[in-house]
Design a protein around this motif. Sequence first.
Motif, PDB file in Angstrom:
ATOM      1  N   THR A   1      75.488  30.172  23.217  1.00 29.23           N
ATOM      2  CA  THR A   1      75.219  31.611  23.125  1.00 29.23           C
ATOM      3  C   THR A   1      76.393  32.394  22.530  1.00 29.23           C
ATOM      4  OG1 THR A   1      73.743  31.354  25.020  1.00 29.23           O
ATOM      5  CG2 THR A   1      74.205  33.591  24.306  1.00 29.23           C
ATOM      6  N   SER A   2      77.355  32.853  23.290  1.00 32.11           N
ATOM      7  CA  SER A   2      78.402  33.749  22.783  1.00 32.11           C
ATOM      8  C   SER A   2      77.801  34.963  22.078  1.00 32.11           C
ATOM      9  CB  SER A   2      79.366  33.000  21.852  1.00 32.11           C
ATOM     10  OG  SER A   2      80.238  32.180  22.591  1.00 32.11           O
ATOM     11  N   ALA A   3      76.805  35.559  22.732  1.00 28.35           N
ATOM     12  CA  ALA A   3      76.284  36.850  22.284  1.00 28.35           C
ATOM     13  C   ALA A   3      77.178  37.958  22.837  1.00 28.35           C
ATOM     14  CB  ALA A   3      74.845  37.021  22.759  1.00 28.35           C
TER      15      ALA A   3
ATOM     16  N   TRP B   1      79.677  31.829  14.975  1.00 29.27           N
ATOM     17  CA  TRP B   1      79.431  30.417  15.262  1.00 29.27           C
ATOM     18  C   TRP B   1      78.341  30.223  16.305  1.00 29.27           C
ATOM     19  CZ3 TRP B   1      83.749  33.179  16.728  1.00 29.27           C
ATOM     20  CH2 TRP B   1      83.874  33.434  18.099  1.00 29.27           C
ATOM     21  N   ALA B   2      77.748  31.314  16.780  1.00 25.16           N
ATOM     22  CA  ALA B   2      77.005  31.288  18.026  1.00 25.16           C
ATOM     23  C   ALA B   2      75.548  31.681  17.815  1.00 25.16           C
ATOM     24  CB  ALA B   2      77.690  32.199  19.025  1.00 25.16           C
ATOM     25  N   SER B   3      74.909  32.175  18.875  1.00 22.90           N
ATOM     26  CA  SER B   3      73.510  32.589  18.815  1.00 22.90           C
ATOM     27  C   SER B   3      73.280  33.691  19.834  1.00 22.90           C
ATOM     28  CB  SER B   3      72.582  31.401  19.091  1.00 22.90           C
ATOM     29  OG  SER B   3      72.940  30.728  20.277  1.00 22.90           O
ATOM     30  N   SER B   4      72.219  34.451  19.630  1.00 21.94           N
ATOM     31  CA  SER B   4      71.859  35.451  20.617  1.00 21.94           C
ATOM     32  C   SER B   4      71.320  34.754  21.863  1.00 21.94           C
ATOM     33  CB  SER B   4      70.797  36.397  20.043  1.00 21.94           C
ATOM     34  OG  SER B   4      69.562  35.710  19.906  1.00 21.94           O
ATOM     35  N   HIS B   5      71.131  35.518  22.928  1.00 25.36           N
ATOM     36  CA  HIS B   5      70.579  34.933  24.145  1.00 25.36           C
ATOM     37  C   HIS B   5      69.183  34.369  23.896  1.00 25.36           C
ATOM     38  CE1 HIS B   5      73.725  36.255  26.951  1.00 25.36           C
ATOM     39  NE2 HIS B   5      73.823  37.317  26.183  1.00 25.36           N
TER      40      HIS B   5
END
Length: 393
Positions: A85-87, A134-138
């Motif tokens: 995640t890392s949103a 590098w991440a994605s939303s929840h």
Amino acid sequence: MWSIGNEISEQHSKNGGPMALELAAIIHNLDTTRPLVDANNNPDTSNQIIKSGAVDLVGYNYHQYDWPSFHDRYPGKKFIGSETTSALETRGYYQQPSDSMYYWPYSNEHGKRVPAKMNEDHTVSAYDQVRAPWASSHEESWKPIKKYDFLSGMFIWTGFDYLGEPTPYGWPSRSSYFGIIDLAGFPKDVYYLYQSEWTNKDVLHIFPHWNWNPGDSIDVWAYYNHADEVELFLNDKSLGIKKKQGDDLHILWRVQYEPGTIKAVSRKNGAVVLTKEIHTAGKAAKIALVADRKIITADGEDLSFVTVKITDAAGNLVPNADNLVHFTVNGEAFIAGVDNGSPTSLESFKGSEHKAMNGLALAILQSTEKAGQVTLTATSDGLEKATITITTK
């Protein structure tokens, strides 16, 4: 499970396999009841730790686009999302339109890092529309985990905001924006996405607040469960019924703002499940205090977390209030900490005062070793004061 490492350089070193096997042997000598995992930021087939067979689960840090094809890469292996995640969100701040996705602090264009245009006040939209590059939303993280049974689950970066790593900003931001819950323990809106997906509790959560400029186009989201549909009303006029389609995790209405009341009603087989309302708030007029526990133990350690709300005369939370609140305590307790959840606040966590952030602040009371009554009083210039009583025994 036990982990033998997180994003360690030996993933692609000739020493990685032997070291992983040695670590696995040490752990198995101590505990054979739990599986082993390592968290890989480079989980391709050149990874020496995975190749060694030392771990029971293959941990993927991000790389969410590779999750559905996991068994093409690692036939017969077991998957865990070891960091996902890392949103990014600031509680209570909303950027329109909500269906635009932002990659901050940079985007990858044609293989190059391109700085992103971010907000000068260091805010991040709470619509689940901003993520690290590098991440994605929840929602982008949860959808594949929910869809594919062979994806065993995920660890989310992060449950709470924390001091340090203030991605996507630098100073004066001094705490992270990653949390589902902010630094003061207040839920961000995406908290209710997980509540609707992961619990048996009836959920209907609508947002944002309802204090805007006349004529603004505002996206209203709803997270819900245990219902077939949700109908939205603005000042008792229906704005239509919405239903989740396919793998939707929320529904959305694009509404032309007018002050008043926004109301959502969820229904199952025609029967009302829940109703939620948000009212346009007037001028800040008073303080409200709400304790998570009004009876605590007189052991010198127990805590009561008191939420401080800045409201209008009718008791509606004022969504942009930042009033400085002063605290006094009488009785057998003291103030252990104060906060408001802001990633940019440079106020001390210790002391007898703190500003609100988007209408909320926090005071933590800690007991002494004597039983008795404790009175917390909150005051602020121009606001009606509030008092709450806690019992220690």
